[in-house]
Design a protein around this motif. Structure first.
Motif, short mmCIF file in Angstrom:
data_model
loop_
_atom_site.label_atom_id
_atom_site.label_comp_id
_atom_site.label_asym_id
_atom_site.label_seq_id
_atom_site.Cartn_x
_atom_site.Cartn_y
_atom_site.Cartn_z
N GLY A 1 -55.37 -19.85 -30.91
CA GLY A 1 -55.11 -19.77 -32.34
C GLY A 1 -54.95 -21.14 -32.97
O GLY A 1 -55.49 -21.41 -34.05
N TRP A 2 -54.19 -22.02 -32.30
CA TRP A 2 -54.01 -23.38 -32.80
C TRP A 2 -55.34 -24.14 -32.79
O TRP A 2 -55.64 -24.89 -33.74
CB TRP A 2 -52.98 -24.12 -31.95
CG TRP A 2 -51.57 -23.80 -32.32
CD1 TRP A 2 -50.72 -22.94 -31.70
CD2 TRP A 2 -50.84 -24.33 -33.44
NE1 TRP A 2 -49.51 -22.90 -32.35
CE2 TRP A 2 -49.55 -23.74 -33.42
CE3 TRP A 2 -51.13 -25.24 -34.45
CZ2 TRP A 2 -48.57 -24.05 -34.35
CZ3 TRP A 2 -50.16 -25.55 -35.39
CH2 TRP A 2 -48.90 -24.96 -35.34
N ALA A 3 -56.12 -23.96 -31.74
CA ALA A 3 -57.42 -24.64 -31.66
C ALA A 3 -58.32 -24.20 -32.81
O ALA A 3 -58.98 -25.03 -33.46
CB ALA A 3 -58.08 -24.35 -30.31
N ALA A 4 -58.34 -22.90 -33.10
CA ALA A 4 -59.17 -22.39 -34.20
C ALA A 4 -58.69 -22.94 -35.54
O ALA A 4 -59.51 -23.29 -36.41
CB ALA A 4 -59.12 -20.86 -34.21
N LEU A 5 -57.37 -23.04 -35.70
CA LEU A 5 -56.82 -23.57 -36.95
C LEU A 5 -57.27 -25.01 -37.17
O LEU A 5 -57.69 -25.37 -38.29
CB LEU A 5 -55.29 -23.49 -36.90
CG LEU A 5 -54.55 -24.12 -38.09
CD1 LEU A 5 -54.88 -23.37 -39.37
CD2 LEU A 5 -53.04 -24.12 -37.84
N PHE A 6 -57.20 -25.84 -36.13
CA PHE A 6 -57.58 -27.24 -36.29
C PHE A 6 -59.09 -27.40 -36.45
O PHE A 6 -59.55 -28.31 -37.15
CB PHE A 6 -57.06 -28.07 -35.11
CG PHE A 6 -55.62 -28.45 -35.25
CD1 PHE A 6 -55.23 -29.45 -36.12
CD2 PHE A 6 -54.64 -27.80 -34.52
CE1 PHE A 6 -53.90 -29.80 -36.27
CE2 PHE A 6 -53.30 -28.14 -34.66
CZ PHE A 6 -52.93 -29.14 -35.54
N VAL A 7 -59.87 -26.52 -35.84
CA VAL A 7 -61.32 -26.58 -36.03
C VAL A 7 -61.67 -26.25 -37.49
O VAL A 7 -62.49 -26.92 -38.13
CB VAL A 7 -62.04 -25.61 -35.07
CG1 VAL A 7 -63.50 -25.44 -35.46
CG2 VAL A 7 -61.95 -26.14 -33.64
N LEU A 8 -61.03 -25.22 -38.02
CA LEU A 8 -61.27 -24.86 -39.43
C LEU A 8 -60.83 -25.98 -40.36
O LEU A 8 -61.51 -26.28 -41.35
CB LEU A 8 -60.52 -23.57 -39.77
CG LEU A 8 -61.06 -22.28 -39.13
CD1 LEU A 8 -60.14 -21.10 -39.44
CD2 LEU A 8 -62.47 -22.00 -39.60
N ALA A 9 -59.70 -26.59 -40.05
CA ALA A 9 -59.23 -27.71 -40.87
C ALA A 9 -60.20 -28.88 -40.80
O ALA A 9 -60.41 -29.58 -41.80
CB ALA A 9 -57.84 -28.15 -40.40
N ALA A 10 -60.81 -29.09 -39.64
CA ALA A 10 -61.76 -30.19 -39.48
C ALA A 10 -63.04 -29.95 -40.27
O ALA A 10 -63.73 -30.91 -40.66
CB ALA A 10 -62.10 -30.39 -38.00
N LEU A 11 -63.37 -28.70 -40.54
CA LEU A 11 -64.58 -28.39 -41.30
C LEU A 11 -64.38 -28.55 -42.80
O LEU A 11 -65.36 -28.63 -43.56
CB LEU A 11 -65.03 -26.94 -41.01
CG LEU A 11 -65.47 -26.65 -39.57
CD1 LEU A 11 -65.78 -25.16 -39.41
CD2 LEU A 11 -66.68 -27.49 -39.19
N PHE A 12 -63.13 -28.62 -43.24
CA PHE A 12 -62.84 -28.64 -44.67
C PHE A 12 -63.49 -29.81 -45.41
O PHE A 12 -64.11 -29.61 -46.47
CB PHE A 12 -61.32 -28.64 -44.88
CG PHE A 12 -60.90 -28.66 -46.32
CD1 PHE A 12 -61.19 -27.60 -47.15
CD2 PHE A 12 -60.21 -29.75 -46.84
CE1 PHE A 12 -60.80 -27.61 -48.49
CE2 PHE A 12 -59.82 -29.77 -48.17
CZ PHE A 12 -60.12 -28.70 -48.99
N PRO A 13 -63.40 -31.07 -44.91
CA PRO A 13 -64.04 -32.16 -45.66
C PRO A 13 -65.55 -32.03 -45.78
O PRO A 13 -66.15 -32.60 -46.70
CB PRO A 13 -63.67 -33.41 -44.84
CG PRO A 13 -62.46 -33.03 -44.08
CD PRO A 13 -62.65 -31.58 -43.76
N LEU A 14 -66.18 -31.30 -44.85
CA LEU A 14 -67.63 -31.14 -44.90
C LEU A 14 -68.07 -30.27 -46.07
O LEU A 14 -69.24 -30.23 -46.42
CB LEU A 14 -68.13 -30.53 -43.59
CG LEU A 14 -67.77 -31.33 -42.32
CD1 LEU A 14 -68.34 -30.65 -41.10
CD2 LEU A 14 -68.28 -32.77 -42.42
N LEU A 15 -67.10 -29.54 -46.69
CA LEU A 15 -67.41 -28.72 -47.85
C LEU A 15 -67.39 -29.53 -49.14
O LEU A 15 -67.58 -28.97 -50.23
CB LEU A 15 -66.38 -27.58 -47.96
CG LEU A 15 -66.31 -26.63 -46.76
CD1 LEU A 15 -65.21 -25.59 -46.97
CD2 LEU A 15 -67.65 -25.95 -46.53
#
Length: 329
Positions: free
Chosen positions: A8-22
């Motif tokens: 769950g934590w790994a998925a959260l940080f992966v999603l957070a890492a994708l945010f600037p790409l938007l």
């Protein structure tokens, strides 16, 4: 950390890492970086308050020491940020050890009052030592970390995006270290101390040494957050090192959940975002926050993360079957 939680934590940080790409606005990235810095500061306070039951009120002082150490070393001594940052962390841990040697000879309210006094002293020293800290004028012109702007451009981002990723990596490292410490013998010993120091001593735990190590870990995290804050804002003043910052982080922690792993992140994410959303109602913010805090104390005294853990545990607990209920009757 259990495997489902780790995923769950790994998925959260992966999603957070994708945010600037938007390609979000710089304003949203700024909110994200500030949430990360405050979350790191809350994780440091949670090590002492959440796991050992000790309320430290000098936390913003160590945040300021870490920030000013990075600022002074980079601006006045010509150090590279990547060297000054770990030195600031070590300095905060060493000063935390010195504070703990004295503070942990007191208990309860006396401990909190003593640490609050130390925090005020740190703020005053920073404010009055003009030759070193710049005094009221502060330190201005702290440069971004070397190589960060080039890395940001290589990813097709502005410098704000680079700071976002630096903050995300720093937060991920903080969460990982806290999670591993919490699951270790050291972390379980701290929780035992929170349950009762005499009982912990009877189990063979060296209470004083464990609290001293917790203080060092806590102040090191505060210095780690302060070092990032220094290069992010580029300017340092004594206001950020005072008790107001400490009590703000304490509020974030109470909302998120003391003693939980997610609480120090949930609290800043919710409260800082809400504060920014209500900026236009600067004079009336507490008319909104007041009732919300009353409801929180009434229905979620252990914070939002604590409430979620209790609800999850209740769902996992199987309800008694009718046959068992009849047999019991």
């Amino acid at each position: 950390m259990k495997r489902p939680a780790a995923w769950g934590w790994a998925a959260l940080f992966v999603l957070a890492a994708l945010f600037p790409l938007l390609r979000p606005s710089g304003y949203l990235l700024d909110i994200g970086v500030n949430i990360m810095i405050y979350a790191m500061l809350a994780y440091g306070m949670n090590v002492l308050l959440g796991y050992t039951g000790q309320l430290p009120l000098a936390h913003a002082g160590f945040f300021g020491i870490g920030a000013y150490a990075v600022g002074i070393l980079t601006l006045k001594a010509g150090w590279n940020f990547w060297l000054a940052w770990p030195v600031a962390v070590v300095l905060c841990a060493a000063l935390g050890w010195l504070l703990g040697l004295v503070a942990f000879r007191t208990k309860g309210d006396a401990f909190s009052i003593l640490t609050l006094a130390v925090g005020v002293i740190i703020m005053l020293v920073i404010n009055k030592w003009d030759a070193l800290t710049g005094g009221n004028e502060g330190l201005n012109g702290i440069n971004p970390p070397p190589g960060l702007e080039a890395l940001s451009q290589g990813l097709g981002l502005k410098l704000s995006g680079g700071f976002y990723y630096l903050g995300l990596l720093a937060l991920a490292l903080t969460v990982l270290l806290v999670a591993r410490s919490r699951a270790s013998v050291f972390g379980r010993s701290l929780i035992a101390i929170r349950g009762g120091e005499d009982l912990a001593r009877s189990a063979g735990i060296n209470v004083f040494q464990h609290k001293l190590r917790a203080m060092m870990f806590s102040t090191a995290i505060a210095g780690f957050a302060g070092g990032l804050y220094a290069v992010y804002v580029g300017f340092l003043g004594s206001a950020s090192t005072g008790p107001v910052t400490t009590f703000t982080v304490l509020l974030y922690l109470l909302v998120g959940g003391l003693g939980t792993l997610a609480g120090p992140l949930v609290g800043p994410a919710l409260m800082y975002s809400l504060t920014q959303s209500l900026k236009g109602l600067q004079d009336y913010q507490y008319l909104v926050f007041g009732p919300l805090l009353v409801l929180l104390v009434m229905f979620a005294p252990h914070g939002l993360a604590g409430l979620w853990e209790r609800l999850s545990a209740r769902r996992r607990t199987p309800s008694p079957t009718p046959e068992k209920a009849v047999d019991h009757a």
